[in-house]
Design a protein around this motif. Structure first.
Motif, mmCIF file in Angstrom:
data_model
loop_
_atom_site.group_PDB
_atom_site.id
_atom_site.type_symbol
_atom_site.label_atom_id
_atom_site.label_comp_id
_atom_site.label_asym_id
_atom_site.label_seq_id
_atom_site.Cartn_x
_atom_site.Cartn_y
_atom_site.Cartn_z
ATOM 1 N N CYS A 374 86.592 -3.558 6.162
ATOM 2 C CA CYS A 374 87.606 -4.551 6.523
ATOM 3 C C CYS A 374 88.903 -3.831 6.859
ATOM 4 C CB CYS A 374 87.831 -5.505 5.353
ATOM 5 S SG CYS A 374 89.310 -6.507 5.525
ATOM 6 N N ILE A 375 89.486 -4.158 8.007
ATOM 7 C CA ILE A 375 90.754 -3.514 8.371
ATOM 8 C C ILE A 375 91.941 -4.445 8.148
ATOM 9 C CG2 ILE A 375 89.711 -1.921 10.016
ATOM 10 C CD1 ILE A 375 90.764 -3.865 12.211
ATOM 11 N N ASN A 376 91.703 -5.545 7.441
ATOM 12 C CA ASN A 376 92.799 -6.435 7.075
ATOM 13 C C ASN A 376 93.523 -6.996 8.292
ATOM 14 O OD1 ASN A 376 94.374 -7.772 5.220
ATOM 15 N ND2 ASN A 376 95.905 -6.157 5.126
ATOM 16 N N ARG A 395 86.897 -8.679 -0.543
ATOM 17 C CA ARG A 395 87.126 -7.447 -1.311
ATOM 18 C C ARG A 395 86.824 -7.657 -2.785
ATOM 19 N NH1 ARG A 395 91.588 -3.762 1.348
ATOM 20 N NH2 ARG A 395 90.889 -4.051 3.480
ATOM 21 N N ARG A 421 82.646 -15.001 12.250
ATOM 22 C CA ARG A 421 82.565 -14.958 13.705
ATOM 23 C C ARG A 421 83.733 -14.170 14.313
ATOM 24 N NH1 ARG A 421 80.857 -15.623 19.075
ATOM 25 N NH2 ARG A 421 82.162 -17.081 20.173
ATOM 26 N N PRO A 424 86.304 -8.524 13.363
ATOM 27 C CA PRO A 424 85.989 -7.405 14.267
ATOM 28 C C PRO A 424 85.155 -6.334 13.566
ATOM 29 C CG PRO A 424 88.248 -7.234 13.541
ATOM 30 C CD PRO A 424 87.722 -8.536 12.989
ATOM 31 N N PRO B 20 79.918 -11.447 17.001
ATOM 32 C CA PRO B 20 81.355 -11.517 16.770
ATOM 33 C C PRO B 20 82.112 -11.467 18.093
ATOM 34 C CG PRO B 20 80.560 -9.344 16.255
ATOM 35 C CD PRO B 20 79.354 -10.165 16.569
ATOM 36 N N ARG B 21 83.334 -11.975 18.058
ATOM 37 C CA ARG B 21 84.114 -12.030 19.284
ATOM 38 C C ARG B 21 84.544 -10.647 19.749
ATOM 39 N NH1 ARG B 21 88.788 -16.295 18.960
ATOM 40 N NH2 ARG B 21 89.253 -14.890 17.264
ATOM 41 N N ARG B 22 85.030 -9.825 18.823
ATOM 42 C CA ARG B 22 85.555 -8.514 19.180
ATOM 43 C C ARG B 22 85.166 -7.517 18.124
ATOM 44 N NH1 ARG B 22 91.684 -10.331 19.469
ATOM 45 N NH2 ARG B 22 91.881 -10.653 21.688
ATOM 46 N N ARG B 23 85.207 -6.255 18.491
ATOM 47 C CA ARG B 23 84.914 -5.222 17.533
ATOM 48 C C ARG B 23 86.192 -4.450 17.231
ATOM 49 N NH1 ARG B 23 79.443 -3.163 17.795
ATOM 50 N NH2 ARG B 23 80.389 -2.599 15.828
ATOM 51 N N VAL B 24 86.144 -3.666 16.144
ATOM 52 C CA VAL B 24 87.322 -2.896 15.749
ATOM 53 C C VAL B 24 87.760 -1.985 16.884
ATOM 54 C CG1 VAL B 24 88.168 -1.143 14.182
ATOM 55 C CG2 VAL B 24 86.742 -2.971 13.310
ATOM 56 N N LEU B 27 89.800 -3.637 19.513
ATOM 57 C CA LEU B 27 91.202 -3.849 19.140
ATOM 58 C C LEU B 27 92.005 -2.568 19.290
ATOM 59 C CD1 LEU B 27 90.809 -5.908 15.855
ATOM 60 C CD2 LEU B 27 91.215 -6.723 18.159
ATOM 61 N N MET B 28 91.440 -1.471 18.742
ATOM 62 C CA MET B 28 92.186 -0.217 18.730
ATOM 63 C C MET B 28 92.458 0.266 20.154
ATOM 64 S SD MET B 28 92.826 0.634 15.598
ATOM 65 C CE MET B 28 92.324 0.191 13.953
ATOM 66 N N PRO B 78 80.359 6.186 14.410
ATOM 67 C CA PRO B 78 81.093 4.913 14.477
ATOM 68 C C PRO B 78 82.570 5.068 14.153
ATOM 69 C CG PRO B 78 79.580 4.943 12.611
ATOM 70 C CD PRO B 78 79.265 6.131 13.443
ATOM 71 N N PHE B 79 82.895 5.984 13.238
ATOM 72 C CA PHE B 79 84.291 6.086 12.831
ATOM 73 C C PHE B 79 85.110 6.920 13.813
ATOM 74 C CE2 PHE B 79 82.305 4.843 8.841
ATOM 75 C CZ PHE B 79 83.159 3.844 8.458
ATOM 76 N N ASP B 82 85.916 4.574 16.707
ATOM 77 C CA ASP B 82 86.567 3.274 16.485
ATOM 78 C C ASP B 82 87.995 3.244 17.016
ATOM 79 O OD1 ASP B 82 88.216 4.481 14.629
ATOM 80 O OD2 ASP B 82 87.133 3.749 12.896
ATOM 81 N N LEU B 123 89.144 4.450 6.595
ATOM 82 C CA LEU B 123 89.544 3.262 7.369
ATOM 83 C C LEU B 123 89.475 2.008 6.508
ATOM 84 C CD1 LEU B 123 90.164 1.990 10.181
ATOM 85 C CD2 LEU B 123 87.729 1.607 10.383
ATOM 86 N N GLY B 124 90.565 1.270 6.491
ATOM 87 C CA GLY B 124 90.573 -0.007 5.789
ATOM 88 C C GLY B 124 91.080 0.079 4.366
ATOM 89 N N PRO B 289 97.323 -3.436 10.655
ATOM 90 C CA PRO B 289 96.805 -4.431 9.712
ATOM 91 C C PRO B 289 96.531 -3.849 8.337
ATOM 92 C CG PRO B 289 95.120 -3.826 11.317
ATOM 93 C CD PRO B 289 96.398 -3.186 11.754
ATOM 94 N N VAL B 290 95.962 -2.653 8.298
ATOM 95 C CA VAL B 290 95.436 -2.145 7.027
ATOM 96 C C VAL B 290 96.526 -2.037 5.974
ATOM 97 C CG1 VAL B 290 94.249 -0.255 5.930
ATOM 98 C CG2 VAL B 290 93.659 -0.891 8.253
#
Ligand code: SF4
Ligand code: SF4
Lengths: 507, 350
Positions: A374-376, A395, A421, A424, B20-24, B27-28, B78-79, B82, B123-124, B289-290
């Motif tokens: 989760c990236i919050n 969490r 849904r 991300p 899902p609509r978007r992936r990490v 966004l990045m 994956p990391f 991202d 991450l996160g 966000p994190v």
């Protein structure tokens, strides 16, 4: 009507046209029906038939003994084979008791009414008579939850002023209520009158999604035709998922929130699905028990998507065959909608009163390995209609901190799936919340059990202590008596000795 | 006509069943796109330096990320893909002086990726904004290098070319001598702070050409480019409006009244907004966000807090720009903010 809105939510692709393009039609009877005996949480009551027994169409198979039991009826004339275990939709890989029935030759699910079962002039009946009749006709919520209708109509809450008929099918693909509203608007209105009479509600509101303008107009015209337009208000609500959720719909219509530990009835509202209303009309006007429903069979994995009127107990495989069978893309079988439906491993599951949609998807589920931490990002927070903090709950659950999850009100999650849904990181959030709710429930049970055990233990300790005290008292009493006895013996001895003495001295 | 699918029994997974609509990474990479205008403006006004710093920071970042993932036995692919480490690298590079020696860059990225990110769980899980941790560390360890800014295009003796830039960054050898004096200039914020502390009036200080047309030659364009990129991100719903709006509004609210009362003694609001890293912070750093707050109201408090602390450091502190420290201080408060800004859950009493 002044509309309000609920927080969050999601605009989703509609996909309803896929099944609505084909006219509503009646599904032929399958070679064998499996009528579930437990339609909801509990049982369907006492079983009334025996193996080998011939039954008439609409004959009760079980008997409800209270408002929380929903009787099952024979969907057609035929012969009872017996009680069998069949795969159930939920929990996964579980089984459910069903009455297996073979339809008679030439039997049809569209049988004639039996006049004896009709309620004579229901408009003169009082609420109790109406609710009793609906209960005997096996009514349960057709929107998916299968909550017993009688239990929803009867209870000790303040007076109900508004009946809300929910025609908002907010999940993609599902179109069974839409098909019903298009084909039988008058019956829905009639059923609305029945349900309103059963709770003595004055106002009736029918909510439909605003893209469904034709349906809304059809309902309004029907009300005009029947001359009952002043009782009904047809309201168009925005097509935002989960608009059809009872609590969200109430918030949109009234701006009120149902207390988190309460029911809509507590704030004078009652919400029923439009299909339940139509079933109520059938029950009082025609004496027809609830033995069939409209189900949407659709998705990219189905050859000819359509809406079918199908008998309760029809295996899903039979429904799919009526819709042209699977396409080669079929990968996933979902009972319900894509946001909150249940994934099935087998199509042997039988149709229940709550099955609104059979959806076959062409995509495989995401690999669990593709989910990221989760990236919050807060997308879940923005879109949660219950105004929860889904990422913090996640969490907490991931760290096995169920107290924290409960503190963050995981119990108020409606499992709409919006957060998962928009996530991300592709975290299967709803799975975590379901798990947490189960775990918290188990713990509460454990705590109750522990408290009970503790009370038992304490009671036992007290009893033992009391017994011990009583024993000690008895022992003491005995000892005293003994001592008294021995004192008496001593005296005798002393007297004898004295006598001897006297004798001796006298000699 | 009938077709039994090969996939019986069907695949089973929990609802929802939609992708899902978007992936990490999506966004990045949008954040990275949105940073490009600011980088371009920076390159135009301060020369090749930013380009070299960005390349170096990305390189260091990717290597360190890979090493840490190996050490922590996590899947690398994956990391690494991202986009998060690249975002950190870009933000960090944008805060460095154009000719800062490579070891400054490496030290910052080391602390950003290894300490701030991976030692906290990857991450996160990081409590602090990695780019800001890196920046704070180099501000403290290399104060001289961090205060040496080039004069923007059009001032001084012209910007160094690519070869000179690379040589300077590789060897660290422009930091003294007459050649450096000819091409360097103190930043407008620096001049204002030292000037005000030595009792000069703002109008006197602002006579210097580094203040340019608006408030800071070159800087103002970098800030406006950040603003444009940030608005695009907000429009794309990659970032929410709460924190940036709170930061900008708070800055205006605090800086306007004193400036109206005594314009010669105080920074103008525009000066505050368009110089230094404030605009970049508003849309790209406090929106991380994190390390930010989870709740909408918390985000507002976070943005307002960063503005407050930054302005205080600018006025009274010993550092040229306080954004990094302001962000780190607010990062520490996030658990507390989250605790007290929980939204009221549906159906719970008001
Ligand atoms: S949407 Fe997913 S990644 Fe974003 S905060 Fe929620 S749980 Fe975390
Ligand atoms: S599933 Fe629960 S937590 Fe997620 S959006 Fe719906 S109500 Fe909120």
């Amino acid at each position: 009507m002044q509309l309000h809105s609920f927080p969050g939510g999601l605009a989703l692709p509609h996909h309803k046209q896929a099944s609505l393009a084909h006219p509503l039609e009646r599904c032929p009877l399958p070679p064998a029906l499996y009528v579930p005996v437990g339609q909801h949480q509990g049982e369907a009551g006492r079983i009334l038939v025996e193996p080998g027994q011939a039954v008439r169409a609409g004959q009760p198979l079980t008997l409800a003994e209270d408002d929380y039991q929903v009787p099952a009826h024979a969907p057609c004339a035929g012969t009872v084979v017996g009680l069998v275990q069949r795969p159930a939709s939920f929990p996964p890989e579980s089984y459910r008791r069903c009455i297996e029935m073979v339809p008679a030759d030439e039997a049809c699910s569209d049988w004639d009414d039996e006049p004896g079962r009709r309620l004579p002039d229901w408009r003169r009946c009082n609420a109790t008579e109406l609710v009793d009749h609906l209960r005997a006709m096996g009514l349960a919520g057709l929107g998916g939850a299968m909550f017993p209708t009688a239990a929803k109509l009867r209870g000790d809450w303040p007076s109900i002023d508004t009946l809300i008929l929910n025609g908002v099918e907010c999940e993609p693909w599902i179109a069974c209520d839409e098909a019903l509203m298009r084909s039988r608007p008058e019956d829905i209105l009639g059923g609305g009158l029945v349900l309103a009479a059963a709770v003595v509600a004055e106002r009736i509101v029918i909510a439909v999604e605003d893209p469904m303008e034709q349906t809304a107009q059809a309902l309004e015209r029907a009300a005009e035709r029947l001359g009952i337009a002043e009782r009904f208000e047809v309201v168009r609500v925005p097509a935002v998922y989960p608009q059809g959720g009872e609590r969200q719909l109430i918030q949109t219509l009234t701006g009120l929130e149902v207390p988190h530990d309460g029911l809509p009835q507590d704030i004078g509202l009652l919400c029923h699905n439009v299909a339940t209303a139509a079933a109520a009309f059938d029950a009082v006007e025609h004496g027809r028990p609830l033995t069939e429903r409209i189900v949407t069979v659709t998705g990219p994995g189905v050859a000819q998507p359509r809406n079918l009127i199908a008998a309760i107990g029809t295996p899903l495989s039979w429904l799919i065959r009526q819709a042209g069978g699977y396409t080669e893309h079929a990968r996933r079988l979902i009972l319900g909608g894509p946001m909150s439906g249940t994934a099935l491993i087998t199509d042997e599951v039988a149709l229940t009163k709550g099955s609104n949609c059979v959806l076959v998807l062409d995509t495989a589920p995401a690999e669990p390995a593709t989910s990221m931490p989760c990236i919050n990002c807060g997308f879940c927070v923005e879109s949660c209609p219950a105004r929860l903090l889904p990422q913090l709950i996640y969490r907490a659950v991931a760290a096995d901190d169920y107290d924290q999850a409960a503190e963050l009100a995981v119990g108020d999650c409606i499992e709409c799936g919006v957060c998962a849904r928009v996530c991300p990181s592709q975290i299967p959030l709803v799975d975590y919340y379901r798990h947490a709710k189960g775990e918290i429930g188990l713990r509460a049970l454990d705590q109750r059990r522990a408290a009970l055990a503790r009370r038992r233990h304490e009671a036992r300790q007290e009893r033992l202590a009391a017994e011990q005290a009583a024993r000690a008292r008895r022992r003491q009493a005995r000892a005293e008596k003994l001592r008294e006895k021995s004192a008496a013996a001593d005296e005798i001895q002393a007297a004898i000795a004295r006598a001897r003495q006297r004798k001796k001295s006298a000699e | 006509m009938e077709h039994q699918p090969a996939a019986m029994p069907f695949a089973r997974a929990g609802a929802p069943h939609l992708p899902p609509r978007r992936r990490v990474s999506d966004l990045m990479f949008r954040v990275i796109w949105a940073l490009l205008p600011a980088i371009a403006a920076h390159a135009w006004f301060f020369g090749w330096g930013i380009v070299v710093q960005v390349v170096l920071a990305c390189l260091f970042g990717l290597i360190l990320e890979w090493v840490m993932l190996r050490l922590r036995a996590r899947p690398a692919q994956p990391f690494l893909s991202d986009g998060s480490v690249l975002t950190t690298a870009l933000l960090f590079a944008l805060c460095l002086p154009p000719l800062a020696p490579w070891w400054v860059n490496a030290t910052g990225m080391l602390f950003a990726v290894v300490v701030a990110k991976h030692l906290y769980g990857g991450l996160g899980f990081n409590l602090f904004n990695p780019a800001m941790v890196g920046l704070a560390v180099v501000i403290i360890t290399f104060p001289i290098e961090l205060s040496q800014w080039l004069a923007p295009r059009g001032l001084g003796e012209g910007l160094p070319g690519l070869i000179e830039t690379v040589r300077a960054i590789a060897t660290g050898h422009v930091s003294n001598g007459p050649a450096w004096d000819a091409i360097s200039a103190a930043t407008p914020l620096d001049q204002l702070r030292t000037g005000l502390q030595s009792q000069f009036l703002v109008s006197e200080i602002r006579a210097d050409p580094v203040f340019g047309a608006l408030v800071a030659r070159g800087w103002e364009w970098v800030a406006l480019a950040s603003l444009a990129g940030g608005l695009w991100l907000a429009w794309q719903r990659v970032i929410s409006w709460h924190a940036p709006t709170a930061l900008l509004v708070t800055t205006l609210i605090i800086s306007t009244p004193p400036w109206l009362l005594a314009p010669d003694l105080h920074y103008s609001p525009l000066q505050q907004l368009l110089s230094g890293g404030l605009m970049l912070a508003a849309f790209f750093i406090i929106t991380d966000p994190v390390s930010g707050s989870a709740t909408p109201r918390g985000k507002i408090i976070f943005g307002a807090g960063v503005a407050l602390i930054t302005l205080a450091i600018r006025r009274y502190g010993g550092f040229p720009d306080g954004v990094a420290f302001a962000v780190l201080l607010m990062n520490m408060l996030v658990p507390l903010i989250d605790r007290y800004t929980r939204p009221r859950v549906y159906g719970h009493p008001r």
